[in-house]
Design an enzyme around this catalytic site. Structure first.
Site, PDB file in Angstrom:
ATOM      1  N   ALA A 119      34.098  -0.748 -27.179  1.00  0.00           N
ATOM      2  CA  ALA A 119      35.441  -1.310 -26.970  1.00  0.00           C
ATOM      3  C   ALA A 119      35.920  -0.911 -25.584  1.00  0.00           C
ATOM      4  O   ALA A 119      35.851   0.254 -25.188  1.00  0.00           O
ATOM      5  CB  ALA A 119      36.408  -0.771 -28.022  1.00  0.00           C
TER       6      ALA A 119
ATOM      7  N   VAL B 135      26.016 -16.439 -16.600  1.00  0.00           N
ATOM      8  CA  VAL B 135      25.105 -17.241 -17.431  1.00  0.00           C
ATOM      9  C   VAL B 135      25.907 -17.994 -18.493  1.00  0.00           C
ATOM     10  O   VAL B 135      25.672 -19.184 -18.746  1.00  0.00           O
ATOM     11  CB  VAL B 135      24.015 -16.354 -18.086  1.00  0.00           C
TER      12      VAL B 135
ATOM     13  N   ASP C  25      40.255  -4.435 -31.810  1.00  0.00           N
ATOM     14  CA  ASP C  25      41.618  -4.986 -31.892  1.00  0.00           C
ATOM     15  C   ASP C  25      41.643  -6.504 -31.689  1.00  0.00           C
ATOM     16  O   ASP C  25      42.716  -7.099 -31.640  1.00  0.00           O
ATOM     17  CB  ASP C  25      42.551  -4.290 -30.883  1.00  0.00           C
TER      18      ASP C  25
ATOM     19  N   PHE D  93      29.759 -19.325  -5.938  1.00  0.00           N
ATOM     20  CA  PHE D  93      30.551 -18.777  -4.831  1.00  0.00           C
ATOM     21  C   PHE D  93      29.592 -18.292  -3.747  1.00  0.00           C
ATOM     22  O   PHE D  93      28.751 -17.435  -4.017  1.00  0.00           O
ATOM     23  CB  PHE D  93      31.438 -17.632  -5.316  1.00  0.00           C
TER      24      PHE D  93
ATOM     25  N   ILE E 235      28.523  -7.942 -26.804  1.00  0.00           N
ATOM     26  CA  ILE E 235      27.430  -6.990 -27.029  1.00  0.00           C
ATOM     27  C   ILE E 235      27.592  -6.344 -28.400  1.00  0.00           C
ATOM     28  O   ILE E 235      26.621  -6.145 -29.141  1.00  0.00           O
ATOM     29  CB  ILE E 235      27.413  -5.908 -25.914  1.00  0.00           C
TER      30      ILE E 235
ATOM     31  N   ILE F 230      41.773   1.186 -30.226  1.00  0.00           N
ATOM     32  CA  ILE F 230      41.150   2.525 -30.247  1.00  0.00           C
ATOM     33  C   ILE F 230      42.140   3.622 -29.869  1.00  0.00           C
ATOM     34  O   ILE F 230      41.887   4.799 -30.128  1.00  0.00           O
ATOM     35  CB  ILE F 230      39.890   2.629 -29.340  1.00  0.00           C
TER      36      ILE F 230
ATOM     37  N   TYR G 282      38.472  -1.106 -12.723  1.00  0.00           N
ATOM     38  CA  TYR G 282      37.542  -1.131 -13.866  1.00  0.00           C
ATOM     39  C   TYR G 282      36.377  -0.157 -13.634  1.00  0.00           C
ATOM     40  O   TYR G 282      36.058   0.668 -14.502  1.00  0.00           O
ATOM     41  CB  TYR G 282      37.034  -2.565 -14.082  1.00  0.00           C
TER      42      TYR G 282
END
Ligand SMILES: NC(=O)c1ccc[n+]([C@@H]2O[C@H](COP(=O)([O-])OP(=O)(O)OC[C@H]3O[C@@H](n4cnc5c(N)ncnc54)[C@H](O)[C@@H]3O)[C@@H](O)[C@H]2O)c1
Length: 313
Positions: free
Chosen positions: A73, A184, A32, A200, A12, A52, A140
């Site tokens: 990031a 995709v 990085d 899946f 992105i 960062i 996450y």
């Protein structure tokens, strides 16, 4: 305008940097290259290869004095967040806090930070609005939710306006097809090699697929928006960046066959544990506040994505 893009060598980020430069902005990229690629870097943008979390970042940001920051990031892999939750939390939560603090100290007018549909977890109602229950199903998702809170903690009531953009499933050119890349990208890459894509489950699961060009348009519209984006209230500064449409993986395969002319077999494997069955995010708040809505049809976006993958040789 001077714009800092963290993660500007990623999927992105690199699409965003190209669009910012084309619109006449001056761009600094901090990345990085942990998942980003130097091939994605635009030579017209300044580039610093840095984590960062590095202590050098605040002085670099102060020297560049960005008017806007697009903070992309992140440790963006769900699987990596499960195997190393400490690193995930450090980069996504603490990293966002530090970028926010550095931006404010440097006098940035606005910071847009990437969040994710993963903050919601299993939806109670579809499409999800920003105030829906947050029940992240992975470290996450949890670190992205914490990042949103830290961004607000650093910036609320200061001269730096801010927003967290909860991206749905983004797809398009330059998406990484290895590892956990988007479906995709993985399917396009398999079809390009004439290898069967792997589904899946039975393929009836749905996602809200948004073309990267639409996401970039949202970021550009947001940095220019005349009114503040950080509305009051817990989800005030959060925006779904999505289409609101549900597309099944089976529909996706059909559209991708049309774009790629791949008519070979598709493999199926049992559903993955923990995968959400259906997801779509209501994007109307972004339209109401800064006039953005997605306008690339899925078939058009898939055709543009396919052209890019097919050209990769
Ligand atoms: N792609 C999607 O569908 C999607 C969906 C929801 C949210 N997001 C979020 O959007 C943002 C961009 O995602 P993407 O798909 O372009 O992923 P990406 O992995 O292609 O980009 C992330 C970039 O950040 C860099 N990076 C990672 N850790 C860093 C660190 N500690 N210091 C400096 N740079 C670092 C990487 O090298 C990479 O260039 C991320 O915050 C991600 O969580 C993406």
């Amino acid at each position: 305008m001077r714009v800092l893009v963290t993660g500007g060598a990623g999927f992105i980020g690199s699409n965003t940097v190209f669009a910012l430069l084309a619109a006449g902005h001056q761009v600094l990229v901090i990345d990085d290259l942990s998942t980003g690629r130097s091939d994605n870097l635009n030579p017209r943008a300044e580039f610093r290869r840095l984590d960062i979390l590095d202590d050098e970042v605040p002085s670099l940001v102060a020297d560049f004095a960005p008017e806007a920051i697009v903070h992309l990031a992140a440790q963006a892999s769900v699987a990596a967040s499960v195997s190393d939750p400490e690193r995930d939390r450090a980069v996504n939560a603490e990293g966002t806090r530090r970028i926010a603090a550095a931006g404010r100290a440097a006098g940035a007018r606005r910071i847009i930070s990437a969040s994710s549909a993963a903050v919601y977890g299993e939806p109670e109602h579809i499409p999800l609005t920003e105030t829906a229950r947050k029940s992240p199903a992975s470290p996450y998702g949890a670190s992205k939710l914490e990042a949103e809170a830290l961004l607000a903690e650093e910036l609320a009531g200061t001269g730096t306006d801010f927003a967290s953009f909860r991206f749905a499933n983004v797809y398009g050119p330059r998406q990484d097809a290895t590892g956990e890349g988007g479906v995709v990208a993985i399917f396009s890459d398999r079809m390009r090699r004439n290898e069967p894509p792997v589904i899946f489950g039975d393929g009836t699961q749905t996602r809200d697929f948004i073309y990267v060009g639409d996401v970039v348009a949202a970021l550009l519209a947001a940095i220019d928006a005349p009114a503040p984006l950080a509305k009051p209230g817990p989800d005030g500064p959060a925006y779904n960046i999505s289409t609101g449409q549900r597309t099944s993986v089976n529909q996706l395969i059909m559209s991708m066959r049309a774009a790629s002319r791949y008519f070979g077999p598709v493999e199926t494997l049992p559903p993955r544990e923990g995968d959400i069955l259906h997801s779509a995010l209501d994007p109307s708040k972004a339209y109401d506040v800064f006039g953005w809505r997605a306008n690339v049809e899925l078939d058009t976006g898939l055709a543009m994505t396919w052209r890019w993958f097919a050209a990769q040789g």
